[in-house]
Design a protein around this motif. Structure first.
Motif, PDB file in Angstrom:
ATOM      1  N   GLY A  11       3.201  -1.386   2.994  1.00 10.22           N
ATOM      2  CA  GLY A  11       3.720  -2.457   2.128  1.00 10.22           C
ATOM      3  C   GLY A  11       2.613  -3.335   1.555  1.00 10.22           C
ATOM      4  N   PRO A  12       1.861  -4.024   2.420  1.00 12.29           N
ATOM      5  CA  PRO A  12       0.776  -4.873   1.907  1.00 12.29           C
ATOM      6  C   PRO A  12      -0.295  -4.083   1.149  1.00 12.29           C
ATOM      7  CG  PRO A  12       1.295  -5.442   4.176  1.00 12.29           C
ATOM      8  CD  PRO A  12       2.060  -4.196   3.858  1.00 12.29           C
ATOM      9  N   GLU A  13      -0.563  -2.873   1.596  1.00  8.18           N
ATOM     10  CA  GLU A  13      -1.579  -2.069   0.924  1.00  8.18           C
ATOM     11  C   GLU A  13      -1.119  -1.625  -0.459  1.00  8.18           C
ATOM     12  OE1 GLU A  13      -4.298   1.566   2.125  1.00  8.18           O
ATOM     13  OE2 GLU A  13      -3.707   0.407   3.903  1.00  8.18           O
ATOM     14  N   ALA A  14       0.139  -1.232  -0.579  1.00  9.25           N
ATOM     15  CA  ALA A  14       0.675  -0.834  -1.880  1.00  9.25           C
ATOM     16  C   ALA A  14       0.671  -2.014  -2.844  1.00  9.25           C
ATOM     17  CB  ALA A  14       2.085  -0.268  -1.727  1.00  9.25           C
ATOM     18  N   SER A  29      -1.281   8.676   2.250  1.00 13.58           N
ATOM     19  CA  SER A  29      -1.937   9.359   3.370  1.00 13.58           C
ATOM     20  C   SER A  29      -0.927  10.152   4.196  1.00 13.58           C
ATOM     21  CB  SER A  29      -2.692   8.367   4.253  1.00 13.58           C
ATOM     22  OG  SER A  29      -1.792   7.462   4.860  1.00 13.58           O
ATOM     23  N   THR A  30       0.354   9.770   4.097  1.00 17.63           N
ATOM     24  CA  THR A  30       1.415  10.484   4.801  1.00 17.63           C
ATOM     25  C   THR A  30       2.723  10.350   4.030  1.00 17.63           C
ATOM     26  OG1 THR A  30       2.745  10.619   6.822  1.00 17.63           O
ATOM     27  CG2 THR A  30       1.834   8.463   6.284  1.00 17.63           C
ATOM     28  N   THR A  31       3.506  11.388   4.012  1.00 21.32           N
ATOM     29  CA  THR A  31       4.803  11.328   3.333  1.00 21.32           C
ATOM     30  C   THR A  31       5.776  10.407   4.065  1.00 21.32           C
ATOM     31  OG1 THR A  31       5.516  13.331   4.482  1.00 21.32           O
ATOM     32  CG2 THR A  31       4.592  13.598   2.261  1.00 21.32           C
ATOM     33  N   ALA A  53      -2.236  13.270   0.967  1.00 20.74           N
ATOM     34  CA  ALA A  53      -3.557  13.876   1.204  1.00 20.74           C
ATOM     35  C   ALA A  53      -4.409  12.870   1.967  1.00 20.74           C
ATOM     36  CB  ALA A  53      -4.219  14.246  -0.122  1.00 20.74           C
ATOM     37  N   GLY A  54      -5.525  13.341   2.482  1.00 26.79           N
ATOM     38  CA  GLY A  54      -6.463  12.442   3.147  1.00 26.79           C
ATOM     39  C   GLY A  54      -7.113  11.514   2.134  1.00 26.79           C
ATOM     40  N   LYS A  76      -4.188   3.939   2.965  1.00 23.66           N
ATOM     41  CA  LYS A  76      -2.890   4.599   3.096  1.00 23.66           C
ATOM     42  C   LYS A  76      -2.363   5.050   1.737  1.00 23.66           C
ATOM     43  CE  LYS A  76      -1.256   2.447   7.310  1.00 23.66           C
ATOM     44  NZ  LYS A  76      -1.244   3.718   8.021  1.00 23.66           N
ATOM     45  N   ILE A  77      -2.976   4.506   0.659  1.00 25.80           N
ATOM     46  CA  ILE A  77      -2.479   4.805  -0.676  1.00 25.80           C
ATOM     47  C   ILE A  77      -3.602   4.694  -1.698  1.00 25.80           C
ATOM     48  CG2 ILE A  77      -1.759   2.402  -1.030  1.00 25.80           C
ATOM     49  CD1 ILE A  77       0.610   3.519  -2.681  1.00 25.80           C
ATOM     50  N   GLU A  78      -3.535   5.547  -2.719  1.00 21.82           N
ATOM     51  CA  GLU A  78      -4.405   5.447  -3.885  1.00 21.82           C
ATOM     52  C   GLU A  78      -3.552   5.789  -5.099  1.00 21.82           C
ATOM     53  OE1 GLU A  78      -8.543   7.205  -5.820  1.00 21.82           O
ATOM     54  OE2 GLU A  78      -8.084   7.640  -3.725  1.00 21.82           O
TER      55      GLU A  78
END
Length: 167
Positions: A81-84, A113-115, A141-142, A148-150
């Motif tokens: 959440g915070p990262e997104a 980083s994970t579904t 993907a890694g 956790k997200i890009e």
């Protein structure tokens, strides 16, 4: 197949007959658009081997952004959440620096980083794109720096466009 060839030939002949100002060897092409490579305004990214954004005509192609807070240089704690949210704020800042905004984003590529984070990410995504929903590809993907997200986006510059319509 034969019908397709006949239609193609007819189209070529029709187009060439409409163009009376050129010889058969001239090719009319649109003017070359400007190509601008924008480096990052962030000190930590000044020497990166890529551009923060590349501008081609009225289109912006942004490099992938992660959720590193530009003030602290760190990823926020608390999960996806915070990262997104920080990732989307970083995208928003790059777009605004180059004459666009989130309402003019036409395509997003999202890497998780994970579904397992897909549903939680979608909640945040809807907050940032409540009206105009860009085309999107999402996969897992890694990721570097423990993110956790890009997300990378393609957007058009806000100048010269009418308000977006939703069909």
């Amino acid at each position: 197949m034969k019908l397709l060839n006949i239609l193609s030939l007819t189209l070529v002949l029709l187009i060439s007959s409409c163009n009376t100002n050129t010889t058969s060897k001239e090719i009319i092409t649109p003017e070359k658009p400007d190509l601008i490579f924008h480096s990052s305004k962030l000190e930590r990214k000044k020497n990166a081997p890529f551009s923060d954004a590349v501008e081609v005509g009225n289109t912006l192609y942004l490099a992938g952004q992660v959720g590193i807070n530009p003030e602290t240089g760190k990823l926020p704690e608390g999960g996806i959440g915070p990262e997104a949210k920080q990732t989307l704020e970083n995208i928003k800042a790059v777009l605004e620096a180059h004459g666009s905004d989130l309402e003019h984003v036409v395509k997003c590529t999202v890497i998780l980083s994970t579904t397992d984070d897909f549903a939680d990410f979608n909640k945040i995504f809807r907050e940032y794109f409540p009206k105009n929903k860009p085309a999107r590809t999402t996969f897992a993907a890694g990721l570097l720096v423990g993110a956790k997200i890009e997300i990378d986006v393609i957007a058009v510059k806000a100048d010269g466009f009418k308000d977006a319509r939703i069909n």
